[in-house]
Write an enzyme that holds these catalytic residues in place. Structure first.
Site, PDB file in Angstrom:
ATOM      1  N   ARG A 184       0.348   3.918  -3.304  1.00  0.00           N
ATOM      2  CA  ARG A 184      -0.250   5.075  -3.041  1.00  0.00           C
ATOM      3  C   ARG A 184       0.689   6.097  -2.791  1.00  0.00           C
ATOM      4  O   ARG A 184       0.699   7.245  -3.380  1.00  0.00           O
ATOM      5  CB  ARG A 184      -1.099   5.011  -1.602  1.00  0.00           C
ATOM      6  CG  ARG A 184      -2.016   3.589  -1.722  1.00  0.00           C
ATOM      7  CD  ARG A 184      -3.137   3.958  -0.599  1.00  0.00           C
ATOM      8  NE  ARG A 184      -4.018   2.688  -0.642  1.00  0.00           N
ATOM      9  CZ  ARG A 184      -5.186   2.799  -0.171  1.00  0.00           C
ATOM     10  NH1 ARG A 184      -5.956   3.937   0.421  1.00  0.00           N
ATOM     11  NH2 ARG A 184      -6.054   1.510   0.018  1.00  0.00           N
TER      12      ARG A 184
ATOM     13  N   ASP B  10      -4.817  -9.753  -8.346  1.00  0.00           N
ATOM     14  CA  ASP B  10      -5.278  -9.005  -9.220  1.00  0.00           C
ATOM     15  C   ASP B  10      -4.132  -8.273 -10.099  1.00  0.00           C
ATOM     16  O   ASP B  10      -3.805  -8.403 -11.036  1.00  0.00           O
ATOM     17  CB  ASP B  10      -6.425  -7.902  -8.838  1.00  0.00           C
ATOM     18  CG  ASP B  10      -5.956  -7.573  -7.563  1.00  0.00           C
ATOM     19  OD1 ASP B  10      -4.982  -7.513  -7.034  1.00  0.00           O
ATOM     20  OD2 ASP B  10      -6.979  -6.755  -6.913  1.00  0.00           O
TER      21      ASP B  10
ATOM     22  N   THR C 110      -1.213   0.701 -10.534  1.00  0.00           N
ATOM     23  CA  THR C 110      -2.536   0.283  -9.846  1.00  0.00           C
ATOM     24  C   THR C 110      -3.588   1.266  -9.105  1.00  0.00           C
ATOM     25  O   THR C 110      -4.595   0.748  -8.825  1.00  0.00           O
ATOM     26  CB  THR C 110      -2.305  -1.034  -9.263  1.00  0.00           C
ATOM     27  OG1 THR C 110      -3.542  -1.756  -9.205  1.00  0.00           O
ATOM     28  CG2 THR C 110      -1.582  -0.969  -7.675  1.00  0.00           C
TER      29      THR C 110
ATOM     30  N   GLU D   5       0.813  -1.253  -0.007  1.00  0.00           N
ATOM     31  CA  GLU D   5       0.072  -0.049   0.110  1.00  0.00           C
ATOM     32  C   GLU D   5       0.806   1.136  -0.037  1.00  0.00           C
ATOM     33  O   GLU D   5       0.481   2.172  -0.503  1.00  0.00           O
ATOM     34  CB  GLU D   5      -0.826   0.153   1.159  1.00  0.00           C
ATOM     35  CG  GLU D   5      -1.909  -1.020   1.126  1.00  0.00           C
ATOM     36  CD  GLU D   5      -2.880  -0.981   0.172  1.00  0.00           C
ATOM     37  OE1 GLU D   5      -3.151   0.110  -0.590  1.00  0.00           O
ATOM     38  OE2 GLU D   5      -3.998  -1.783   0.137  1.00  0.00           O
TER      39      GLU D   5
ATOM     40  N   GLU E 199     -12.689  -0.142  -9.575  1.00  0.00           N
ATOM     41  CA  GLU E 199     -12.503  -0.991 -10.949  1.00  0.00           C
ATOM     42  C   GLU E 199     -13.277  -0.981 -12.205  1.00  0.00           C
ATOM     43  O   GLU E 199     -12.894  -1.180 -13.286  1.00  0.00           O
ATOM     44  CB  GLU E 199     -12.206  -2.421 -10.246  1.00  0.00           C
ATOM     45  CG  GLU E 199     -11.020  -2.676  -9.151  1.00  0.00           C
ATOM     46  CD  GLU E 199     -11.341  -2.049  -7.809  1.00  0.00           C
ATOM     47  OE1 GLU E 199     -10.371  -1.854  -7.160  1.00  0.00           O
ATOM     48  OE2 GLU E 199     -12.401  -1.881  -7.477  1.00  0.00           O
TER      49      GLU E 199
END
Length: 620
Positions: free
Chosen positions: A246, A374, A594, A242, A508
């Site tokens: 981010r 994913d 992502t 994360e 998504e």
């Protein structure tokens, strides 16, 4: 005789009598004065008591008036809220109709009928309007249909839906500024904050959205705060995954767009700390890293295992950092993880979700393009595109895995909807699809557009079908918003388990709408995106920002009191770009990580790279 003797013998007696009389007069005067004062006091006391009674009556009347004013204020506030809801509904319809008219004027087919405005309920008392006689107007000219679909980039003017989305972003951003500035995420219902990474995550995550939306004064405000206040000396276990996608991704994207070296310097400082997460002898990173001490750990529930998506969704950011700092150290260990994963035995190019750090081998047979898997598949394709298609090893990996997914995981519902299932523990096929998996439609479309596979037509068909199923998962709920997961059986479809009815502002499905719109120009993707935005506006907007909801099938909704940072970084950015010209962050020039942070492709030929950095990537 005795009495006579007394007067004869007491010659001073008259003086005594006189003195007694004078004293008596003084006493009498004092008494009379005191009596007068007492009477005056009693009179004043009576007046004061009367005034107190009057004041009490006045206060009681004021209290009653205040209560009445409060009731009137509450009634007027409710009237204004109703009026605001009506205004927003009418505004949304007007914006939608304006967009349809723009499309018609530029030769597009009418996909969605023009909507009439709903009747307005008079909730605020206003003087009656004068009666205006009707005016006979000629009918509007009929625009002949056309089979040509024109790109919106040729339309003169701005699609009003784009500005509505920008307004929504500003509402979310301004509430973050008011109630959570410098903290990780806003709690919009309670108007407080959470600080799970303690890295001003929302601010960093939203930087490139601010830039893309031309909100440069707010971008500068955030930039100055970051320069002066953001530091990474955090003595706590932070998620390596994360924090990379981010925080590191947000800083790198801000540098990419603004070319402000402060962002690159901050990114490098963070990158050095994150890189210590790869110090395990296996070369496979742990799940968490203490940015202050450099200690890497994993939670007890996975012990010696690492999660596929967490170890395979770091490479794009670290390769970008290595290239722009000319320091191969940032690329070596992260890129070696991909090489190791590629070397392992697998079936149909599909990768199990867990890897044992001690043995270096896969430790499960579960396969998913949803949670835990994913973004790893996404990064195969994006690493190839990011290197200007010179690192063909990543394309090969993507072709193997995407083809395997079509052959093994793409399933059909009873009415013909195609969805992307999973392999559960024990090798059993699971007919569950996650909201997280809805990114896959965009991934297949991006791969087909870039000819990453031989059968591009089949891959584009899968992209469209998966995205349609995700749209259907939205369409079938009471709120018009998709759930966390939906399942299929031999007799039913789009089944939403009770445990999965929530929505946390995920991007998504909208991400796939964006890529399918950019790659096909089919206007239905704009229509679907606008439907999703209107549902979010209706059900997720609260006084203090935007909140996830606990049940997409229950109206009125219950909010979860969290404005996720990715709502500003991804959801609203993709929505905005769907209605923006294609030359704003064009897919030909940028790759989105992502977390939807755009990073510019590396155009320099590989032979001109720093050879130590070039050696870290997979050429074939």
């Amino acid at each position: 005789k005795r009495l006579n003797r007394f007067f004869l013998d007491n010659k001073n007696f008259p003086c005594l009598i006189t003195t007694a009389v004078i004293v008596s007069l003084f006493v009498l005067s004092g008494y009379l004065y005191a009596s007068q004062k007492k009477a005056k006091y009693n009179e004043d006391l009576g007046v004061m008591f009367s005034e107190i009674i009057s004041l009490q009556d006045l206060l009681e009347n004021e209290r009653k008036s205040t209560l009445e004013i409060g009731r009137e204020y509450a009634m007027i506030s409710e009237q204004l809220r109703v009026a605001q809801r009506q205004f927003e509904e009418q505004r949304d319809i007007v914006l939608s109709n304006q967009a349809i008219l723009i499309d018609l004027q530029n030769g597009q087919k009418l996909q969605t009928p023009v909507q009439p405005l709903p009747p307005v309920t008079n909730v605020v008392h206003t003087p009656p309007s004068p009666v205006i006689p009707p005016i006979n107007t000629p009918p509007a000219p009929v625009i002949p249909p056309t089979n040509n679909i024109i790109s919106p980039s040729s339309v003169v003017g701005v699609d009003p839906r784009r500005d509505a989305i920008k307004e929504a972003f500003l509402f979310a951003w301004n509430n973050y500024k008011d109630y959570a500035w410098g903290k990780d995420e806003l709690k919009p219902v309670s108007k407080t904050f959470t600080n799970w990474l303690d890295l001003a995550v929302t601010m960093v995550d939203a930087l490139d959205t601010l830039w893309i939306m031309d909100l440069h004064s707010d971008f500068q405000l955030a930039r100055d705060w970051i320069a002066e206040n953001l530091n990474f000396e955090r003595d706590r276990d932070n998620s390596l995954f994360e924090t990379t996608i981010r925080e590191l991704g947000g800083l790198l994207s801000a540098y990419e767009l603004s070319k402000d070296k402060m962002f690159l310097d901050k990114a490098e400082e963070l990158g050095k700390r994150l890189l210590r997460g790869f110090d395990d002898p296996s070369g496979i990173p742990h799940a968490a890293i203490n940015l202050a001490t450099g200690r890497a750990t994993s939670p007890s529930w996975i012990r010696d295992q690492s999660i596929l998506s967490e170890i395979g969704t770091l490479q794009l950011e670290f390769l970008y950092l290595a290239y722009h700092t000319n320091n191969p150290e940032y690329a070596l260990k992260p890129m070696n993880v991909f090489k190791h994963l590629d070397s392992l035995d697998k079936n149909d190019g599909l990768y199990p979700l867990y890897l044992n750090r001690k043995t270096g081998q896969f430790s499960s047979d579960e396969i998913s393009f949803g949670a835990l898997g994913d973004s790893f598949y996404e990064y195969m394709l994006k690493l190839w595109i990011f290197t200007n298609k010179e690192a063909d090893g990543y394309r090969r990996m993507y072709e193997e895995s995407s083809t395997g997914a079509i052959n093994k995981l793409v399933l059909n519902s009873i009415s013909g909807y195609r969805y992307l299932g999973q392999i559960a523990r024990g090798g059993r096929t699971s007919t569950k699809m996650e909201h997280l998996t809805c990114f896959a439609g965009g991934m297949f479309a991006l791969g087909a557009q870039n000819t990453a596979t031989e059968n591009t037509e089949e891959h584009m068909s899968v992209a469209a079908d998966l995205t349609e199923s995700c749209h259907e998962s939205y369409k079938r709920t009471a709120t018009g918003i998709g759930p966390e997961t939906f399942e299929f059986s031999s007799t039913n479809e789009f089944i939403v388990p009770a445990r999965s009815r929530y929505y946390i502002l995920r991007p998504e499905t909208i991400e796939s709408y964006f890529i399918l719109w950019r790659t096909t120009k089919d206007p239905k993707y704009r229509d679907w995106a606008w439907e999703a935005f209107q549902a979010i506006q209706k059900h997720c907007k609260v006084d203090g920002g935007y909140s996830g909801i606990q049940n997409v099938d229950s109206v009125p909704v219950q909010h979860d009191d969290t404005q996720q940072s990715f709502f500003l970084a991804e959801t609203l950015k993709y929505l905005y770009l769907i209605f923006e010209d294609d030359d704003v962050v064009p897919l030909s020039d940028y790759v989105f990580n992502t977390e939807a942070h755009p990073l510019g492709k590396l155009r320099e030929p590989l032979e001109n790279w720093n050879p130590d950095i070039a050696a870290t990537i997979m050429i074939n």
